[in-house]
Design a protein around this motif. Sequence first.
Motif, PDB file in Angstrom:
ATOM      1  N   PRO A 165       3.120  14.386  12.316  1.00  0.00           N
ATOM      2  CA  PRO A 165       4.037  13.851  13.332  1.00  0.00           C
ATOM      3  C   PRO A 165       4.409  12.406  13.050  1.00  0.00           C
ATOM      4  O   PRO A 165       3.625  11.640  12.493  1.00  0.00           O
ATOM      5  CB  PRO A 165       3.216  13.977  14.627  1.00  0.00           C
ATOM      6  N   THR A 166       5.617  12.058  13.425  1.00  0.00           N
ATOM      7  CA  THR A 166       6.071  10.683  13.302  1.00  0.00           C
ATOM      8  C   THR A 166       5.852   9.971  14.624  1.00  0.00           C
ATOM      9  O   THR A 166       6.173  10.505  15.683  1.00  0.00           O
ATOM     10  CB  THR A 166       7.567  10.636  12.933  1.00  0.00           C
ATOM     11  N   ALA A 167       5.302   8.775  14.568  1.00  0.00           N
ATOM     12  CA  ALA A 167       5.040   8.021  15.794  1.00  0.00           C
ATOM     13  C   ALA A 167       6.349   7.504  16.385  1.00  0.00           C
ATOM     14  O   ALA A 167       7.360   7.389  15.708  1.00  0.00           O
ATOM     15  CB  ALA A 167       4.097   6.856  15.491  1.00  0.00           C
ATOM     16  N   ASP A 168       6.311   7.192  17.677  1.00  0.00           N
ATOM     17  CA  ASP A 168       7.483   6.636  18.347  1.00  0.00           C
ATOM     18  C   ASP A 168       7.835   5.277  17.756  1.00  0.00           C
ATOM     19  O   ASP A 168       6.941   4.505  17.379  1.00  0.00           O
ATOM     20  CB  ASP A 168       7.221   6.481  19.840  1.00  0.00           C
ATOM     21  N   PRO A 169       9.119   4.952  17.676  1.00  0.00           N
ATOM     22  CA  PRO A 169       9.529   3.649  17.145  1.00  0.00           C
ATOM     23  C   PRO A 169       8.933   2.498  17.947  1.00  0.00           C
ATOM     24  O   PRO A 169       8.696   2.606  19.150  1.00  0.00           O
ATOM     25  CB  PRO A 169      11.059   3.677  17.288  1.00  0.00           C
ATOM     26  N   MET A 170       8.712   1.392  17.274  1.00  0.00           N
ATOM     27  CA  MET A 170       8.190   0.186  17.893  1.00  0.00           C
ATOM     28  C   MET A 170       9.333  -0.804  18.111  1.00  0.00           C
ATOM     29  O   MET A 170      10.394  -0.686  17.512  1.00  0.00           O
ATOM     30  CB  MET A 170       7.104  -0.423  16.999  1.00  0.00           C
ATOM     31  N   GLU A 171       9.107  -1.770  18.990  1.00  0.00           N
ATOM     32  CA  GLU A 171      10.092  -2.830  19.178  1.00  0.00           C
ATOM     33  C   GLU A 171      10.089  -3.747  17.954  1.00  0.00           C
ATOM     34  O   GLU A 171       9.146  -3.764  17.174  1.00  0.00           O
ATOM     35  CB  GLU A 171       9.765  -3.641  20.432  1.00  0.00           C
ATOM     36  N   ARG A 172      11.146  -4.537  17.803  1.00  0.00           N
ATOM     37  CA  ARG A 172      11.240  -5.450  16.669  1.00  0.00           C
ATOM     38  C   ARG A 172      10.177  -6.539  16.779  1.00  0.00           C
ATOM     39  O   ARG A 172       9.983  -7.132  17.835  1.00  0.00           O
ATOM     40  CB  ARG A 172      12.620  -6.101  16.612  1.00  0.00           C
ATOM     41  N   SER A 173       9.478  -6.790  15.677  1.00  0.00           N
ATOM     42  CA  SER A 173       8.509  -7.869  15.593  1.00  0.00           C
ATOM     43  C   SER A 173       8.305  -8.223  14.130  1.00  0.00           C
ATOM     44  O   SER A 173       8.200  -7.341  13.276  1.00  0.00           O
ATOM     45  CB  SER A 173       7.171  -7.470  16.224  1.00  0.00           C
ATOM     46  N   VAL A 174       8.248  -9.502  13.839  1.00  0.00           N
ATOM     47  CA  VAL A 174       8.126  -9.983  12.464  1.00  0.00           C
ATOM     48  C   VAL A 174       6.803  -9.518  11.844  1.00  0.00           C
ATOM     49  O   VAL A 174       5.740  -9.701  12.433  1.00  0.00           O
ATOM     50  CB  VAL A 174       8.205 -11.518  12.435  1.00  0.00           C
ATOM     51  N   PRO A 175       6.853  -8.914  10.654  1.00  0.00           N
ATOM     52  CA  PRO A 175       5.619  -8.528   9.973  1.00  0.00           C
ATOM     53  C   PRO A 175       4.914  -9.750   9.387  1.00  0.00           C
ATOM     54  O   PRO A 175       5.569 -10.681   8.911  1.00  0.00           O
ATOM     55  CB  PRO A 175       6.094  -7.587   8.865  1.00  0.00           C
ATOM     56  N   THR A 176       3.600  -9.746   9.439  1.00  0.00           N
ATOM     57  CA  THR A 176       2.841 -10.898   8.948  1.00  0.00           C
ATOM     58  C   THR A 176       1.917 -10.557   7.777  1.00  0.00           C
ATOM     59  O   THR A 176       1.559 -11.433   6.993  1.00  0.00           O
ATOM     60  CB  THR A 176       1.990 -11.496  10.077  1.00  0.00           C
ATOM     61  N   ARG A 177       1.541  -9.299   7.661  1.00  0.00           N
ATOM     62  CA  ARG A 177       0.587  -8.933   6.608  1.00  0.00           C
ATOM     63  C   ARG A 177       0.720  -7.446   6.285  1.00  0.00           C
ATOM     64  O   ARG A 177       0.995  -6.638   7.174  1.00  0.00           O
ATOM     65  CB  ARG A 177      -0.849  -9.247   7.057  1.00  0.00           C
ATOM     66  N   VAL A 178       0.568  -7.097   5.006  1.00  0.00           N
ATOM     67  CA  VAL A 178       0.579  -5.705   4.593  1.00  0.00           C
ATOM     68  C   VAL A 178      -0.748  -5.368   3.939  1.00  0.00           C
ATOM     69  O   VAL A 178      -1.264  -6.122   3.117  1.00  0.00           O
ATOM     70  CB  VAL A 178       1.764  -5.397   3.631  1.00  0.00           C
ATOM     71  N   ARG A 179      -1.295  -4.225   4.338  1.00  0.00           N
ATOM     72  CA  ARG A 179      -2.567  -3.760   3.778  1.00  0.00           C
ATOM     73  C   ARG A 179      -2.388  -2.339   3.246  1.00  0.00           C
ATOM     74  O   ARG A 179      -1.857  -1.467   3.942  1.00  0.00           O
ATOM     75  CB  ARG A 179      -3.669  -3.792   4.844  1.00  0.00           C
ATOM     76  N   ILE A 180      -2.821  -2.121   2.018  1.00  0.00           N
ATOM     77  CA  ILE A 180      -2.803  -0.788   1.413  1.00  0.00           C
ATOM     78  C   ILE A 180      -4.203  -0.534   0.873  1.00  0.00           C
ATOM     79  O   ILE A 180      -4.515  -0.851  -0.277  1.00  0.00           O
ATOM     80  CB  ILE A 180      -1.751  -0.684   0.288  1.00  0.00           C
ATOM     81  N   PRO A 181      -5.097  -0.002   1.700  1.00  0.00           N
ATOM     82  CA  PRO A 181      -6.513   0.128   1.316  1.00  0.00           C
ATOM     83  C   PRO A 181      -6.755   0.868   0.003  1.00  0.00           C
ATOM     84  O   PRO A 181      -7.652   0.497  -0.761  1.00  0.00           O
ATOM     85  CB  PRO A 181      -7.113   0.896   2.501  1.00  0.00           C
ATOM     86  N   ALA A 182      -5.959   1.889  -0.293  1.00  0.00           N
ATOM     87  CA  ALA A 182      -6.203   2.711  -1.484  1.00  0.00           C
ATOM     88  C   ALA A 182      -6.092   1.925  -2.782  1.00  0.00           C
ATOM     89  O   ALA A 182      -6.707   2.296  -3.793  1.00  0.00           O
ATOM     90  CB  ALA A 182      -5.238   3.895  -1.508  1.00  0.00           C
ATOM     91  N   ILE A 183      -5.322   0.831  -2.778  1.00  0.00           N
ATOM     92  CA  ILE A 183      -5.170   0.038  -4.004  1.00  0.00           C
ATOM     93  C   ILE A 183      -5.585  -1.416  -3.797  1.00  0.00           C
ATOM     94  O   ILE A 183      -5.274  -2.286  -4.614  1.00  0.00           O
ATOM     95  CB  ILE A 183      -3.729   0.108  -4.549  1.00  0.00           C
ATOM     96  N   GLY A 184      -6.272  -1.685  -2.698  1.00  0.00           N
ATOM     97  CA  GLY A 184      -6.843  -3.009  -2.485  1.00  0.00           C
ATOM     98  C   GLY A 184      -5.853  -4.108  -2.140  1.00  0.00           C
ATOM     99  O   GLY A 184      -6.150  -5.292  -2.338  1.00  0.00           O
ATOM    100  N   VAL A 185      -4.695  -3.756  -1.598  1.00  0.00           N
ATOM    101  CA  VAL A 185      -3.715  -4.770  -1.206  1.00  0.00           C
ATOM    102  C   VAL A 185      -4.004  -5.272   0.211  1.00  0.00           C
ATOM    103  O   VAL A 185      -4.184  -4.479   1.134  1.00  0.00           O
ATOM    104  CB  VAL A 185      -2.279  -4.212  -1.272  1.00  0.00           C
ATOM    105  N   ASN A 186      -4.055  -6.579   0.370  1.00  0.00           N
ATOM    106  CA  ASN A 186      -4.199  -7.220   1.682  1.00  0.00           C
ATOM    107  C   ASN A 186      -3.487  -8.560   1.557  1.00  0.00           C
ATOM    108  O   ASN A 186      -4.077  -9.571   1.190  1.00  0.00           O
ATOM    109  CB  ASN A 186      -5.664  -7.404   2.045  1.00  0.00           C
ATOM    110  N   ALA A 187      -2.173  -8.552   1.824  1.00  0.00           N
ATOM    111  CA  ALA A 187      -1.339  -9.697   1.469  1.00  0.00           C
ATOM    112  C   ALA A 187      -0.521 -10.216   2.636  1.00  0.00           C
ATOM    113  O   ALA A 187      -0.035  -9.441   3.468  1.00  0.00           O
ATOM    114  CB  ALA A 187      -0.392  -9.307   0.329  1.00  0.00           C
TER     115      ALA A 187
END
Length: 221
Positions: free
Chosen positions: A65-87
């Motif tokens: 299932p796709t989650a309901d859309p969120m309101e606009r908000s500036v992204p501050t950090r991206v995390r991709i645990p499978a490849i160790g990204v936390n930026a």
Amino acid sequence: MADAATDTERASSAHRAKGARSGLTTVVLGIVVGIVLIGHGLAQRSDGPPEPPTAASVFADDGAPTADPMERSVPTRVRIPAIGVNAAMMPLEASASGELAVPPPDKADMAGWHDGGVTPGQLGTAVVLGHVDSRDGPAVFYDLGRLRKGATIEVARKDGRTAVFTVYGIDMYDRTSFPSKQVYTDAHRPELRVITCGGTFTPGTGYSSNVVVFARLTASR
């Protein structure tokens, strides 16, 4: 590590405003060719950036299932645990000619997001991109080609919420035949594209291809 001809990185894109459902105004990136990320030639080495296997390019809706859309908000950090990204993330603007900037070479550990479009979690297609390498070695999205369908991408936002995306496709495209409509056109659900460079490195022109990850919003918290 091979010497690079330049540290300048650029992303060629023409964009047009488009009305989306729920009254939001989104931006569709009409890319003529793929994003140009001139790196430092680590792909010439045996330990160069990984590439997605052919099997990973098979797109199939797993019924999640796709989650309901969120309101606009500036992204501050991206995390991709499978490849160790936390930026950390920074906004990227498009010029009057439609050229989309990328993080500067001295911020190769950061990811950027196209702030002329939707923010991650909003209805539509959000775009995140970053370097694959730098003079110092692997950069933020060096291992992007290792991702597989079902992996999770988390985007922390200024409003204190986190948009959680699930990868449903990953592929590598030659810049000269980049499928812009498939990659950038706004979807009727919250989607995310994460992009870096890949393929063959040539001094002066950079990498021949782009690695593109396709993901959809499956949760928020």
